[in-house]
Design a protein around this motif. Structure first.
Motif, PDB file in Angstrom:
ATOM      1  N   ILE A 256       3.850 109.809  -9.806  1.00 54.55           N
ATOM      2  CA  ILE A 256       2.930 109.781 -10.703  1.00 54.55           C
ATOM      3  C   ILE A 256       2.012 111.112 -10.397  1.00 54.55           C
ATOM      4  O   ILE A 256       1.624 111.460  -9.193  1.00 54.55           O
ATOM      5  CB  ILE A 256       2.080 108.638 -10.718  1.00 54.55           C
ATOM      6  N   THR A 257       1.830 111.963 -11.554  1.00 54.62           N
ATOM      7  CA  THR A 257       1.004 113.103 -11.350  1.00 54.62           C
ATOM      8  C   THR A 257      -0.516 112.454 -10.926  1.00 54.62           C
ATOM      9  O   THR A 257      -1.054 111.750 -11.734  1.00 54.62           O
ATOM     10  CB  THR A 257       0.980 113.785 -12.680  1.00 54.62           C
ATOM     11  N   VAL A 258      -1.041 113.295 -10.108  1.00 55.50           N
ATOM     12  CA  VAL A 258      -2.424 113.086  -9.782  1.00 55.50           C
ATOM     13  C   VAL A 258      -3.151 114.613  -9.697  1.00 55.50           C
ATOM     14  O   VAL A 258      -2.693 115.440  -9.174  1.00 55.50           O
ATOM     15  CB  VAL A 258      -2.731 112.370  -8.486  1.00 55.50           C
ATOM     16  N   ASP A 259      -4.499 114.796  -9.879  1.00 55.33           N
ATOM     17  CA  ASP A 259      -5.181 115.882  -9.785  1.00 55.33           C
ATOM     18  C   ASP A 259      -5.524 116.307  -8.582  1.00 55.33           C
ATOM     19  O   ASP A 259      -5.547 117.712  -7.926  1.00 55.33           O
ATOM     20  CB  ASP A 259      -6.439 115.733 -10.822  1.00 55.33           C
ATOM     21  N   ASP A 260      -5.763 115.355  -7.682  1.00 49.97           N
ATOM     22  CA  ASP A 260      -6.289 115.522  -6.221  1.00 49.97           C
ATOM     23  C   ASP A 260      -5.673 114.322  -5.357  1.00 49.97           C
ATOM     24  O   ASP A 260      -6.080 113.279  -5.379  1.00 49.97           O
ATOM     25  CB  ASP A 260      -7.839 115.452  -6.130  1.00 49.97           C
ATOM     26  N   LEU A 261      -4.662 114.825  -4.701  1.00 50.67           N
ATOM     27  CA  LEU A 261      -3.796 114.016  -3.886  1.00 50.67           C
ATOM     28  C   LEU A 261      -4.667 113.170  -2.821  1.00 50.67           C
ATOM     29  O   LEU A 261      -4.597 112.196  -2.699  1.00 50.67           O
ATOM     30  CB  LEU A 261      -2.496 114.648  -3.190  1.00 50.67           C
ATOM     31  N   ASP A 262      -5.444 114.063  -2.174  1.00 45.17           N
ATOM     32  CA  ASP A 262      -6.221 113.523  -0.976  1.00 45.17           C
ATOM     33  C   ASP A 262      -7.290 112.441  -1.468  1.00 45.17           C
ATOM     34  O   ASP A 262      -7.461 111.421  -0.878  1.00 45.17           O
ATOM     35  CB  ASP A 262      -6.862 114.676  -0.330  1.00 45.17           C
ATOM     36  N   ALA A 263      -8.098 112.790  -2.712  1.00 47.65           N
ATOM     37  CA  ALA A 263      -8.961 111.709  -2.939  1.00 47.65           C
ATOM     38  C   ALA A 263      -8.197 110.606  -3.598  1.00 47.65           C
ATOM     39  O   ALA A 263      -8.870 109.549  -3.328  1.00 47.65           O
ATOM     40  CB  ALA A 263      -9.640 112.489  -4.263  1.00 47.65           C
ATOM     41  N   THR A 264      -7.020 110.507  -4.175  1.00 48.56           N
ATOM     42  CA  THR A 264      -6.231 109.346  -4.688  1.00 48.56           C
ATOM     43  C   THR A 264      -5.825 108.829  -3.539  1.00 48.56           C
ATOM     44  O   THR A 264      -6.142 107.424  -3.468  1.00 48.56           O
ATOM     45  CB  THR A 264      -5.259 109.861  -5.495  1.00 48.56           C
ATOM     46  N   LEU A 265      -5.341 109.051  -2.373  1.00 46.28           N
ATOM     47  CA  LEU A 265      -4.946 108.624  -1.290  1.00 46.28           C
ATOM     48  C   LEU A 265      -5.913 107.758  -0.514  1.00 46.28           C
ATOM     49  O   LEU A 265      -5.953 106.939   0.035  1.00 46.28           O
ATOM     50  CB  LEU A 265      -4.212 109.167  -0.368  1.00 46.28           C
ATOM     51  N   ALA A 266      -7.177 108.432  -0.542  1.00 47.46           N
ATOM     52  CA  ALA A 266      -8.443 107.876   0.149  1.00 47.46           C
ATOM     53  C   ALA A 266      -8.864 106.592  -0.737  1.00 47.46           C
ATOM     54  O   ALA A 266      -9.263 105.734  -0.159  1.00 47.46           O
ATOM     55  CB  ALA A 266      -9.602 108.857  -0.081  1.00 47.46           C
ATOM     56  N   LYS A 267      -8.354 106.424  -2.050  1.00 45.86           N
ATOM     57  CA  LYS A 267      -8.722 105.120  -2.744  1.00 45.86           C
ATOM     58  C   LYS A 267      -7.830 104.176  -2.361  1.00 45.86           C
ATOM     59  O   LYS A 267      -7.921 102.774  -2.677  1.00 45.86           O
ATOM     60  CB  LYS A 267      -8.570 105.374  -4.233  1.00 45.86           C
TER      61      LYS A 267
END
Length: 131
Positions: free
Chosen positions: A75-86
């Motif tokens: 899945i495409t995400v704009d900010d991988l680090d921010a997404t992983l933090a969630k």
């Protein structure tokens, strides 16, 4: 589906882990017209159609000779680090931390959702995207 790597939430890449990547590529080429687009790493076959790359195929290896065949969507995400933090706060788990995609393609990670289903997340290097 939008353009690969352009839209948050799109399925931007699919990867097949199988007992025979070359056999699978031959099968899907005959079935739906996919073409081999290259082999950026030994044993990893990129497939697509026309000028579009859609995913990759590789032989599955899961340790101690066991093979687990499956499709893995990214899945495409704009900010991988921010997404992983969630992920954990939403009941999921990071099972493969962020790593670089070869040839400066961006970064990927793999998570499990609260139901235990694995999926990939990908933040691609930005390219020209059309509306």
């Amino acid at each position: 589906m939008g353009q690969q790597g352009c839209t948050q939430g799109d399925l931007g890449w699919s990867e097949l882990h199988t007992s025979s990547a070359t056999g699978a590529l031959d099968f899907y080429a005959a079935l739906v017209g996919w073409e081999k687009k290259g082999e950026p790493m030994p044993g990893y076959h990129v497939f697509g159609r026309g000028g579009e790359m859609l995913g990759g195929m590789t032989d599955a290896h899961c340790g101690e000779g066991e093979k687990k065949m499956h499709w893995m969507p990214y899945i495409t995400v704009d900010d991988l680090d921010a997404t992983l933090a969630k992920v954990e706060g939403l009941g999921g788990k990071v099972i493969m931390p962020a790593m670089a995609i070869p040839n400066d393609g961006g970064r990927i990670a793999i998570i499990k959702d609260p139901q235990g289903v694995a999926t990939g997340l990908a933040q691609y290097v930005k390219k020209e995207c059309t509306a």
